[in-house]
Design a protein around this motif. Structure first.
Motif, short mmCIF file in Angstrom:
data_model
loop_
_atom_site.label_atom_id
_atom_site.label_comp_id
_atom_site.label_asym_id
_atom_site.label_seq_id
_atom_site.Cartn_x
_atom_site.Cartn_y
_atom_site.Cartn_z
N THR A 1 0.83 -1.21 0.00
CA THR A 1 0.00 0.00 0.00
C THR A 1 0.86 1.26 0.00
O THR A 1 0.48 2.29 -0.58
N THR A 2 2.03 1.19 0.64
CA THR A 2 2.95 2.35 0.62
C THR A 2 3.46 2.61 -0.79
O THR A 2 3.50 3.77 -1.26
N ILE A 3 3.84 1.54 -1.51
CA ILE A 3 4.32 1.70 -2.88
C ILE A 3 3.21 2.23 -3.78
O ILE A 3 3.42 3.16 -4.57
N LEU A 4 2.01 1.66 -3.65
CA LEU A 4 0.90 2.10 -4.49
C LEU A 4 0.53 3.55 -4.21
O LEU A 4 0.37 4.37 -5.14
N ALA A 5 0.39 3.87 -2.92
CA ALA A 5 0.02 5.24 -2.56
C ALA A 5 1.12 6.21 -2.95
O ALA A 5 0.86 7.31 -3.49
N GLY A 6 2.40 5.83 -2.69
CA GLY A 6 3.51 6.72 -3.02
C GLY A 6 3.65 6.95 -4.51
O GLY A 6 3.91 8.08 -4.95
N THR A 7 3.46 5.87 -5.30
CA THR A 7 3.54 6.02 -6.76
C THR A 7 2.46 6.97 -7.26
O THR A 7 2.72 7.86 -8.10
N GLY A 8 1.25 6.82 -6.76
CA GLY A 8 0.16 7.71 -7.17
C GLY A 8 0.44 9.15 -6.80
O GLY A 8 0.16 10.08 -7.59
N MET A 9 1.01 9.37 -5.61
CA MET A 9 1.30 10.73 -5.17
C MET A 9 2.45 11.35 -5.96
O MET A 9 2.48 12.57 -6.19
N ILE A 10 3.43 10.51 -6.39
CA ILE A 10 4.51 11.02 -7.23
C ILE A 10 3.96 11.46 -8.59
O ILE A 10 4.29 12.54 -9.11
N LEU A 11 3.10 10.62 -9.17
CA LEU A 11 2.52 10.94 -10.48
C LEU A 11 1.66 12.19 -10.43
O LEU A 11 1.56 12.94 -11.42
N SER A 12 1.02 12.40 -9.29
CA SER A 12 0.17 13.60 -9.16
C SER A 12 0.96 14.81 -8.70
O SER A 12 0.38 15.89 -8.52
N GLY A 13 2.26 14.64 -8.46
CA GLY A 13 3.10 15.77 -8.07
C GLY A 13 3.03 16.16 -6.62
O GLY A 13 3.54 17.21 -6.23
N GLN A 14 2.42 15.32 -5.77
CA GLN A 14 2.29 15.67 -4.35
C GLN A 14 3.60 15.47 -3.59
O GLN A 14 3.88 16.18 -2.61
N ILE A 15 4.40 14.46 -3.97
CA ILE A 15 5.67 14.19 -3.31
C ILE A 15 6.70 13.88 -4.38
O ILE A 15 6.36 13.64 -5.55
N ASP A 16 7.97 13.84 -3.96
CA ASP A 16 9.02 13.41 -4.88
C ASP A 16 9.45 11.98 -4.53
O ASP A 16 9.03 11.41 -3.51
N PHE A 17 10.32 11.42 -5.37
CA PHE A 17 10.73 10.04 -5.20
C PHE A 17 11.47 9.81 -3.88
O PHE A 17 11.33 8.77 -3.24
N MET A 18 12.27 10.79 -3.46
CA MET A 18 13.09 10.61 -2.27
C MET A 18 12.24 10.46 -1.00
O MET A 18 12.62 9.75 -0.07
N LEU A 19 11.09 11.11 -0.96
CA LEU A 19 10.22 10.94 0.21
C LEU A 19 9.66 9.52 0.26
O LEU A 19 9.59 8.90 1.32
N LEU A 20 9.27 9.01 -0.91
CA LEU A 20 8.82 7.62 -0.95
C LEU A 20 9.95 6.67 -0.56
O LEU A 20 9.74 5.70 0.18
#
Length: 580
Positions: A262-281
C-alpha cells in the motif's frame, strides 16, 4: 503500563518489573539508533541523487565515513546494553522467583499439599518458571520497547506525510487486533496442553515410585500402554495448539506486510500527481524495513505470552495461597495440649466434630479408635501442620493458631508412619533432628533408638549412604532412624504416630524402653495399634466418627463392660485384627 496488574499477570517480583522497564528502555534506544542508521543511508542516497540530477559536487566522503563509524560503535554499545538489560538481569530474576516460590511453599499448611500432587508442584517450580524465563528475557522488554519506539517513529512519519504514514502503518494495528482476538482460543489450548503435560509427569512419577509393585503383579504392559497414551495425548494437544496459534501469527504477519504494497501504491500515485518526490517515498520504504522488523518477532512473542499466561497463573496461585502465620515468639506456661471443641474437614469431608481433650505434660496420652476416626489428624493439628476450622488448640495456655508454625515446631518432636529420609548418610539423616548436633549426641540418640544393630552391618557404618528415601533400608530400620531424630531433638512435646509399627517384638521392646527413659517429663501424644503400647499410657482418648467416645486411664476404660476401648482390646487379645 507496568502496574500491579502487569506484575501479577506475568508473576514478576518488584525487581522483575524494574528489569522489564530497563529492557524496554534500551530496546527503544536500540530501535531509534538503528533508525538513525537508515537516516544516514537516506542522506547519502539523497546527496548522490542530487549529484546525478543537478551536477552538484559530492560531499566530503570522510564525513559519511565518520557518521557510519559512529553509528556502528553506537549500535554495538546499545545492543550490548540491551542484551544485558533483557537477558542478563533476567537470570537473577529466575533465581529470585524460585527462591520466592520455595519460601512460599515452606510457609503453606500441609492441607495445601494435599490438593496439589508432587508432579504438579515440580512442574510449577521448574517448567512454568522456565517458560516465563523466556517471556521475561525475550518478550516483555523487547515487545514494550517496540511499542514505544514505533509510536515515536509513527509520530515522525505523520509529521512528514500523513497519507503515506497511514499507507505504511495501517497493517500494524490490524495485525495485532487479529492476534489479540485469538487470545481466548490460545488460552484454552494452553490450559489443555498444560493439563496433558502434568498428566504425563504424574504417569512417569507413579510408574517409577511403584515399579516394584508393577513388576510383582505383572502389570508392566498395562502401565506402559497407559503412559504411552498420555504422551500421545500431550503431543496431540501441543500440535493442535501450536497449529491454531501459528495460523493467526502468520495471518497477522501477512496483513502487516501488506503495508509495503500500500505504501508503494500510494507513493507512486502521489509522485505521479506531483504531491511528493521520489526521495520521500524512498525514505518511507527505508523506514518500513525497520518498523516491521521488530514486529515480525513481536507477533510470535505475543503468541508465546498468551501461552505463558497459564504458567503465570499457576505461580501466582502459589503466591496468593493462604499461609500459616503467627507470632515469632512462643512462651507457653508448661506444655499441656488442650483441644477445645475442634472441628476439621479435608475439603468437604468432615473428620473431627467438637473434639475436646487434654494431653497433660509429663504424661503419655494415647489416641485410639477405629480406622478413619481422626487419630492421626489430631496429632497433626496439635503441631499446626493444618489449621483447624473451628474451636481452639492450646499449648501451655497459648493458642497455637497465634504462633508461627516454624517457631511452634521448635518445641515438637514427631515420628509418623510415613518416614521421610534423604539420600545421605545415616549420621546426617539422624542429625536432621537437631541442627549442629555433635557426633556424640547423634550416636547417643541412635543407640537409644536401637540403630546400632543394623548400622554395624553396613560397609561404612554411620557414614553409609542409604539411598533415596532410605531405599537401602528395611521399614523397621527407617523407622528407628526417625525415632533417633526425635530423641536427638529432645523437644518438650513428642508426637508418635504408629512409631513402632514396623518393628518386631524384640526391637519394639528395646525402643519402648528407650522411649520410656528419654520421654520422662514430656508431653507425649501417641497413636498406636498394639495393646502393650496403649497399656503403658497414662491416659487414653477413644475417638469414633470424629468425636471423643470415651477417655480415661487404661484401667478405667477396661473396667467399662460396654465401652468401645474394652471391645477393641478384647478383639486384639482374642486374636482378631484390631484396627484403630
Amino acid at each position: 503500563m507496568f502496574g500491579k496488574k502487569f506484575q501479577r499477570k506475568y508473576a514478576l517480583t518488584d525487581q522483575g518489573v524494574k528489569n522489564v522497564k530497563h529492557g524496554a528502555l534500551w530496546t527503544v534506544i536500540v530501535n531509534l539508533v538503528v533508525m538513525g542508521g537508515m537516516g544516514i543511508l537516506y542522506l547519502m542516497t539523497e546527496r548522490y541523487m542530487d549529484t546525478l540530477t543537478n551536477g552538484t559536487k559530492l560531499p566530503n566522503a570522510l564525513l559519511y565515513i565518520g557518521l557510519v563509524l559512529a553509528f556502528l560503535i553506537l549500535s554495538v554499545l546499545t545492543h550490548l546494553k540491551q542484551y544485558q538489560a533483557t537477558y542478563g538481569l533476567v537470570y537473577g530474576e529466575v533465581k529470585n522467583t524460585r527462591i520466592r516460590l520455595a519460601e512460599r511453599l515452606r510457609k503453606l499448611p500441609l492441607g495445601y499439599f494435599g490438593k496439589r500432587d508432587l508432579a504438579d508442584l515440580t512442574e510449577t517450580v521448574m517448567g512454568d518458571v522456565n517458560r516465563l524465563e523466556h517471556v521475561w528475557s525475550h518478550c516483555l522488554g523487547y515487545l514494550y520497547g517496540s511499542y514505544i519506539s514505533t509510536a515515536i517513529i509513527a509520530v515522525a512519519l505523520f509529521a512528514y506525510n500523513w497519507k503515506l504514514a497511514i499507507a505504511c502503518l495501517w497493517g500494524v494495528p490490524v495485525a495485532f487486533l487479529l492476534l489479540f482476538g485469538s487470545r481466548k482460543l490460545a488460552d484454552r489450548h494452553a490450559r489443555i496442553t498444560k493439563a496433558a503435560g502434568i498428566a504425563v509427569s504424574d504417569g512417569i512419577q507413579e510408574t517409577l515410585e511403584n515399579v516394584r509393585e508393577i513388576r510383582a503383579t505383572n502389570q508392566e504392559d498395562r502401565f506402559l500402554q497407559s503412559l504411552n497414551g498420555k504422551i500421545d495425548r500431550h503431543e496431540a494437544t501441543m500440535v493442535k495448539g501450536e497449529l491454531s496459534t501459528g495460523i493467526f501469527v502468520n495471518a497477522a504477519s501477512v496483513i502487516m506486510r501488506l503495508g509495503v504494497a500500500t505504501t508503494i501504491l500510494a507513493g507512486t500515485g502521489m509522485i505521479l500527481s506531483g504531491q511528493i518526490d521520489f526521495m520521500l517515498l524512498f525514505l518511507f520504504l527505508l523506514v518500513i524495513t525497520r518498523v516491521y522488523a521488530p514486529f515480525d518477532q513481536a507477533l510470535a512473542l505475543i503468541a508465546e505470552m498468551f501461552l505463558s499466561q497459564v504458567s503465570a497463573d499457576r505461580i501466582t496461585e502459589i503466591y496468593e495461597a493462604k499461609t500459616s502465620e503467627g507470632a515469632d515468639r512462643f512462651a507457653p506456661k508448661g506444655h499441656d495440649i488442650v483441644f477445645r471443641n475442634v472441628d476439621f474437614a479435608y475439603d468437604e469431608h468432615q473428620v473431627l466434630n467438637g473434639v475436646s481433650f487434654t494431653a497433660k505434660e509429663g504424661e503419655v496420652t494415647a489416641l485410639v479408635g477405629p480406622s478413619g476416626s481422626g487419630k492421626s489428624t489430631c496429632a497433626r493439628l496439635a503441631a499446626r501442620l493444618w489449621d483447624i476450622d473451628r474451636g481452639s488448640i492450646e499449648v501451655g495456655g497459648v493458642n497455637i493458631a497465634s504462633v508461627d508454625p516454624e517457631v511452634l515446631l521448635t518445641d515438637y518432636s514427631m515420628v509418623f508412619q510415613d518416614v521421610v529420609l534423604f539420600d545421605d548418610t545415616v549420621m546426617e539423616n539422624i542429625r536432621l533432628g537437631k541442627h549442629g548436633a555433635g557426633d556424640e549426641e547423634v550416636l547417643a540418640a541412635a543407640k537409644a533408638a536401637n540403630c546400632d544393630e543394623f548400622v554395624e552391618k553396613m560397609p561404612n557404618g554411620y557414614a553409609t549412604q542409604i539411598g533415596e528415601n532410605g531405599a537401602k533400608l528395611s521399614g523397621g530400620e527407617r523407622q528407628r532412624i526417625s525415632i533417633a531424630r526425635a530423641l536427638l531433638k529432645n523437644a518438650p512435646i513428642v508426637l508418635l504416630d504408629e512409631a513402632t509399627a514396623s518393628l518386631d517384638v524384640e526391637n519394639e521392646t528395646k525402643v519402648q524402653g528407650a522411649l520410656s527413659r528419654l520421654l520422662q517429663g514430656k508431653t507425649v501424644l501417641v497413636i498406636a495399634h498394639r495393646m502393650r503400647t496403649v497399656e503403658a499410657a497414662d491416659k487414653i482418648v477413644v475417638l469414633k466418627d470424629g468425636q471423643v467416645a470415651e477417655e480415661g486411664s487404661p484401667k478405667e476404660l477396661l473396667a467399662r463392660k460396654d465401652g468401645l476401648f474394652r471391645h477393641m482390646a478384647e478383639l486384639q487379645t482374642g486374636g482378631a485384627a484390631w484396627s484403630i
